[in-house]
Design a protein around this motif. Sequence first.
Motif, PDB file in Angstrom:
ATOM      1  N   VAL A 268       8.882  17.310   4.559  1.00 45.53           N
ATOM      2  CA  VAL A 268       8.694  16.061   3.843  1.00 45.53           C
ATOM      3  C   VAL A 268       9.872  15.789   2.911  1.00 45.53           C
ATOM      4  O   VAL A 268      10.279  16.667   2.158  1.00 45.53           O
ATOM      5  CB  VAL A 268       7.406  16.120   2.987  1.00 45.53           C
ATOM      6  N   ALA A 269      10.398  14.580   2.990  1.00 48.88           N
ATOM      7  CA  ALA A 269      11.415  14.159   2.029  1.00 48.88           C
ATOM      8  C   ALA A 269      10.760  13.230   1.017  1.00 48.88           C
ATOM      9  O   ALA A 269      10.005  12.331   1.393  1.00 48.88           O
ATOM     10  CB  ALA A 269      12.555  13.439   2.737  1.00 48.88           C
ATOM     11  N   VAL A 270      11.041  13.452  -0.251  1.00 48.54           N
ATOM     12  CA  VAL A 270      10.556  12.566  -1.310  1.00 48.54           C
ATOM     13  C   VAL A 270      11.762  11.818  -1.872  1.00 48.54           C
ATOM     14  O   VAL A 270      12.726  12.443  -2.317  1.00 48.54           O
ATOM     15  CB  VAL A 270       9.859  13.363  -2.434  1.00 48.54           C
ATOM     16  N   VAL A 271      11.701  10.504  -1.787  1.00 51.45           N
ATOM     17  CA  VAL A 271      12.820   9.692  -2.250  1.00 51.45           C
ATOM     18  C   VAL A 271      12.337   8.672  -3.280  1.00 51.45           C
ATOM     19  O   VAL A 271      11.136   8.483  -3.475  1.00 51.45           O
ATOM     20  CB  VAL A 271      13.526   8.976  -1.066  1.00 51.45           C
ATOM     21  N   GLY A 272      13.287   8.022  -3.907  1.00 49.61           N
ATOM     22  CA  GLY A 272      12.972   7.033  -4.936  1.00 49.61           C
ATOM     23  C   GLY A 272      14.020   7.098  -6.020  1.00 49.61           C
ATOM     24  O   GLY A 272      14.732   8.088  -6.140  1.00 49.61           O
ATOM     25  N   ARG A 273      14.101   6.011  -6.788  1.00 47.93           N
ATOM     26  CA  ARG A 273      15.112   5.942  -7.839  1.00 47.93           C
ATOM     27  C   ARG A 273      14.900   7.008  -8.893  1.00 47.93           C
ATOM     28  O   ARG A 273      13.814   7.554  -9.023  1.00 47.93           O
ATOM     29  CB  ARG A 273      15.028   4.583  -8.529  1.00 47.93           C
ATOM     30  N   SER A 274      15.928   7.205  -9.665  1.00 48.55           N
ATOM     31  CA  SER A 274      15.833   8.088 -10.816  1.00 48.55           C
ATOM     32  C   SER A 274      14.714   7.588 -11.729  1.00 48.55           C
ATOM     33  O   SER A 274      14.606   6.389 -11.987  1.00 48.55           O
ATOM     34  CB  SER A 274      17.185   8.065 -11.538  1.00 48.55           C
ATOM     35  N   GLY A 275      13.853   8.507 -12.147  1.00 47.96           N
ATOM     36  CA  GLY A 275      12.747   8.121 -13.026  1.00 47.96           C
ATOM     37  C   GLY A 275      11.490   7.686 -12.293  1.00 47.96           C
ATOM     38  O   GLY A 275      10.501   7.311 -12.924  1.00 47.96           O
ATOM     39  N   SER A 276      11.499   7.754 -10.950  1.00 51.85           N
ATOM     40  CA  SER A 276      10.335   7.270 -10.187  1.00 51.85           C
ATOM     41  C   SER A 276       9.206   8.299 -10.108  1.00 51.85           C
ATOM     42  O   SER A 276       8.126   7.984  -9.607  1.00 51.85           O
ATOM     43  CB  SER A 276      10.770   6.842  -8.779  1.00 51.85           C
ATOM     44  N   GLY A 277       9.461   9.538 -10.560  1.00 51.84           N
ATOM     45  CA  GLY A 277       8.387  10.536 -10.587  1.00 51.84           C
ATOM     46  C   GLY A 277       8.538  11.666  -9.590  1.00 51.84           C
ATOM     47  O   GLY A 277       7.628  12.492  -9.425  1.00 51.84           O
ATOM     48  N   LYS A 278       9.687  11.769  -8.935  1.00 47.37           N
ATOM     49  CA  LYS A 278       9.887  12.788  -7.891  1.00 47.37           C
ATOM     50  C   LYS A 278       9.753  14.207  -8.441  1.00 47.37           C
ATOM     51  O   LYS A 278       9.039  15.042  -7.894  1.00 47.37           O
ATOM     52  CB  LYS A 278      11.268  12.608  -7.231  1.00 47.37           C
TER      53      LYS A 278
END
Length: 240
Positions: free
Chosen positions: A36-46
């Motif tokens: 699984v890859a978890v992506v999202g902007r900085s600060g998105s909760g990753k």
Amino acid sequence: MANVRLVNLTKQYKRGAEVIHALDDVTLDIEKGEFVAVVGRSGSGKTTMLDLMGLLLRPTSGSLFIDDIDTSKLGDRQLAQMRARRVGFVFQEYNLLSGLNVLENVMLPLRYVKDGRKRGAPRAVELIERVGLSDRVRHRPTELSGGQAQRVAIARSMVNSPSLILLDEPTGAVDTETAQQLVDLLKRLNQEDRVTIVIVTHDLDIAGQASRQIRLKDGRVLTDERVGAAGAGSLGVPVA
Ligand SMILES: Nc1ncnc2c1ncn2[C@@H]1O[C@H](COP(=O)(O)OP(=O)(O)O)[C@@H](O)[C@H]1O
Ligand SMILES: [Mg+2]
């Protein structure tokens, strides 16, 4: 049986009068052997999501199950045990101990499980070989390249044979070619050992090679997509 199950999982921080919804009511299952890859902007909760899954953080509310065990029912000692046995961690900064050599670094997590050192030494040697560093066993971390150091961290994360490996931006400090080599290594370990891999990454090239992509925004799941069998070279799909 899900390897990891998040049910209405929420983590909030207070900053003065303000409440930050770092992870906001997330419900999802990750099956054993998924990549699984978890992506999202900085600060998105990753990182928050990863640290909750790795039992490094306690949720504000909601439940987290690992291998069907409700972790909210566990005390601090039991949580530490579970973390040591079932979860491996890899961070961007490698976090190797500079005073220890490669073998000693890989063997470190064996200290936290019963009879670890006795049973684990051959496993450590085997993993060092599998990550391609047999000729660096007695080297110190300062004598390694970034890619080599991260291979050591990956071997270390697997030494207690966890069911789950969590990686937070593991390729953030290496060049593209080295990053791809690390991903190739992770794919191999994922397929050979059926270890579940959850990798936080900014690199869409890397995320595109996972069998599933979870995109976070403002602490919530924006999209959650599994790659079908059609995705050539995709992971988590049995190979003939
Ligand atoms: N220890 C903390 N105290 C206060 N706020 C935090 C803390 N850790 C994270 N946050 C906040 O929670 C949100 C999610 O952070 P994080 O999970 O680190 O995101 P990401 O890893 O996607 O960059 C951000 O707004 C961040 O500022
Ligand atoms: Mg982060």
